[in-house]
Design an enzyme around this catalytic site. Structure first.
Site, short mmCIF file in Angstrom:
data_model
loop_
_atom_site.label_atom_id
_atom_site.label_comp_id
_atom_site.label_asym_id
_atom_site.label_seq_id
_atom_site.Cartn_x
_atom_site.Cartn_y
_atom_site.Cartn_z
N HIS A 156 0.85 -1.20 0.00
CA HIS A 156 0.00 0.00 0.00
C HIS A 156 0.88 1.24 0.00
O HIS A 156 1.69 1.45 0.91
CB HIS A 156 -0.95 0.00 1.20
N GLU A 203 1.56 3.93 2.99
CA GLU A 203 1.99 3.45 4.30
C GLU A 203 3.51 3.49 4.38
O GLU A 203 4.19 2.47 4.42
CB GLU A 203 1.40 2.04 4.53
N ARG A 205 -3.24 4.69 -2.28
CA ARG A 205 -3.08 3.35 -1.70
C ARG A 205 -2.78 2.27 -2.74
O ARG A 205 -1.98 1.36 -2.50
CB ARG A 205 -4.38 3.00 -0.96
N HIS A 246 2.31 -3.37 6.94
CA HIS A 246 1.34 -2.32 6.61
C HIS A 246 1.34 -1.28 7.72
O HIS A 246 2.04 -1.41 8.71
CB HIS A 246 -0.07 -2.92 6.51
N GLU A 270 0.46 -4.34 11.23
CA GLU A 270 0.00 -2.96 11.03
C GLU A 270 0.81 -2.13 12.00
O GLU A 270 0.61 -2.19 13.21
CB GLU A 270 -1.49 -2.83 11.35
N1 ING Z 1 -4.84 -2.86 6.35
C1 ING Z 1 -4.91 -4.14 5.70
C2 ING Z 1 -5.75 -4.05 4.43
O1 ING Z 1 -5.30 -4.55 3.40
C3 ING Z 1 -5.30 -6.55 6.16
C4 ING Z 1 -5.48 -5.16 6.62
C5 ING Z 1 -4.16 -7.24 6.48
C6 ING Z 1 -6.26 -7.17 5.41
C7 ING Z 1 -3.97 -8.53 6.06
C8 ING Z 1 -6.09 -8.47 4.99
C9 ING Z 1 -4.95 -9.15 5.32
O2 ING Z 1 -6.85 -3.50 4.47
C10 ING Z 1 -4.28 -1.77 5.78
N2 ING Z 1 -4.12 -0.69 6.56
O3 ING Z 1 -3.94 -1.77 4.64
ZN ZN Z 2 -2.04 -1.48 4.03
#
Ligand code: ING
Ligand code: ZN
Length: 308
Positions: free
Chosen positions: A69, A72, A125, A193, A268
Site C-alpha cells: 500500500h 503506508e 493506496r 502495513h 500494522e
Molecule cells: N490494512 C490491511 C488491508 O489490506 C489486512 C489489513 C491485512 C487485510 C492482512 C487483509 C490481510 O486493508 C491496511 N491498513 O492496509
Molecule cells: Zn495497508
C-alpha cells in the site's frame, strides 16, 4: 541516488534512493546480498528486493513484503531498517537471525503507487493501472485465494477495488510467481502495513480459523509481548476477519492458504488508531523506534516458530 553511507532512518526516501541503496548493498556485500526482482509494475518499474544469505541457501527462508500500500510509508522504511540490521548489527540475537535464515525482503511491493505518493497524492493506496476513469486495484485484495469473496469492492474507483480478476495487477502476479518459484524454501511470510498497531494472521475471507491456529496464537503471543518490551508500545490483533474486518485476496492469506509457507503474518505498524499522529503520516522521527520494536518482535516470532 544517494550514496549508501548517507542512507539513514531519520527521513523517508523516494523509490530511486532506496533502489540505489539496495544496489550499493549488493556491491558492498557480494557474498551475502543478491538483488532479486519480484517482477515489473504497470508503469515498467522493477520490484526490487534483496536476498540476504550469510551461510549458504539451505537455511529456512523468511519473506518480508512491505509497501504493497503506497501511502503506508513506515512499511518500506522499516523493511530497509531490518535489511541494514541484518547486515551490520553486532547484537547476538540479530546476528543469529542473519546467520540462520535466508531472507527475502521486498521494501516496495507497489513502486508505481509509492512514486505517486511522492509526486501527486500522498494518500494514494493502490496500484496505478488505469480502469476506465479511475486508477488502480487494491494490491492487497488482488491475490488468488478466495479472491473478491468479501471485504473488497467491484468499483474501480474504490480504495479496496479487487481488480477485474485475481492477479489482474502485474505487481501481484509477478510477485506471486516469484514467491511460488521459492516453493518449499519459505517458512515464514511477513507483510508490513500501517497503521493501527495490530499483528494479524489468516484468514481474512472467513471467520474460520487456520488448522494450526494454536501455533498462530502461540507465536502471536510471543511477538506481541516482544513488541512492547522496548518502548511499551501495545499491539493487539488476531485473525484478520475478527480482529479488523473481513478482507479477501490479501497476500497474507494467499501465502498461507495457497503456498506452502508454515506461517504468515501481517503487521500494522505505528501509529495506533487513536494516536494524535495522523495515521499514514507518521513523523520520520518514529521510523527508528517503530523499526526497533518491530525487529524485537520478529526476533521473538522467529524464535517461537523454531520451537513449533
Ligand atoms: N490494512 C490491511 C488491508 O489490506 C489486512 C489489513 C491485512 C487485510 C492482512 C487483509 C490481510 O486493508 C491496511 N491498513 O492496509
Ligand atoms: Zn495497508
Amino acid at each position: 541516488g544517494r550514496a549508501s553511507a548517507e542512507y539513514n532512518w531519520v527521513q523517508y526516501y523516494e523509490l530511486d534512493d532506496t533502489y540505489a541503496w539496495l544496489q550499493s548493498l549488493a556491491k558492498q556485500y557480494p557474498q551475502i546480498v543478491t538483488l532479486i526482482e519480484g517482477g515489473k509494475t504497470y508503469q515498467g518499474r522493477s520490484i526490487l528486493g534483496v536476498q540476504i544469505s550469510k551461510s549458504g541457501t539451505e537455511k529456512p527462508g523468511i519473506f518480508i513484503e512491505a509497501g504493497i500500500h503506497a501511502r503506508e510509508w513506515i512499511a518500506p522504511a522499516a523493511a530497509t531498517f531490518i535489511i541494514n540490521q541484518l547486515l551490520t548489527s553486532e547484537v547476538e540475537s540479530i546476528k543469529d537471525l542473519a546467520d540462520n535464515y535466508n531472507w527475502y525482503i521486498f521494501p516496495h511491493a507497489n513502486p508505481d503507487g509509492y512514486v505517486y505518493t511522492h509526486t501527486k497524492d500522498r494518500l494514494w493506496r493502490k496500484t496505478r493501472t488505469p480502469y476506465g476513469s479511475c486508477y488502480g486495484a487494491d494490491p492487497n485484495r488482488n491475490w488468488g485465494f478466495h479472491w473478491n469473496e468479501v471485504g473488497a469492492s467491484n468499483s474501480a474507483c474504490s480504495d479496496t477495488y479487487a481488480g477485474p480478476s485475481a492477479f489482474s495487477e502485474i505487481e501481484t502476479l509477478s510477485l506471486s510467481n516469484y514467491i511460488a518459484s521459492l516453493k518449499g524454501k519459505i517458512q515464514l511470510y511477513v507483510s508490513f502495513h500501517a497503521y493501527s498497531q495490530y499483528l494479524l494472521y489468516p484468514y481474512g475471507h472467513t471467520k474460520s480459523l487456520p488448522d494450526n491456529v494454536k501455533d498462530f496464537q502461540q507465536v502471536f503471543k510471543a511477538a506481541t509481548a516482544a513488541v512492547s518490551q522496548r518502548y511499551n508500545t501495545k499491539y493487539t490483533g488476531g485473525n484478520v476477519y475478527d480482529a479488523i474486518y473481513p478482507a479477501a485476496g490479501s497476500s497474507t492469506d494467499w501465502a498461507y492458504g495457497a503456498q506452502d509457507v508454515r506461517m504468515s503474518f501481517c503487521y500494522e505498524l505505528r501509529p495506533s488508531s487513536n494516536s494524535y499522529v495522523t495515521g499514514f503520516k507518521l513523523p520520520a522521527t518514529q521510523i527508528i523506534p517503530t523499526s526497533e520494536e518491530l525487529l524485537d518482535s520478529i526476533t521473538a516470532m522467529v524464535g517461537e516458530v523454531k520451537k513449533l
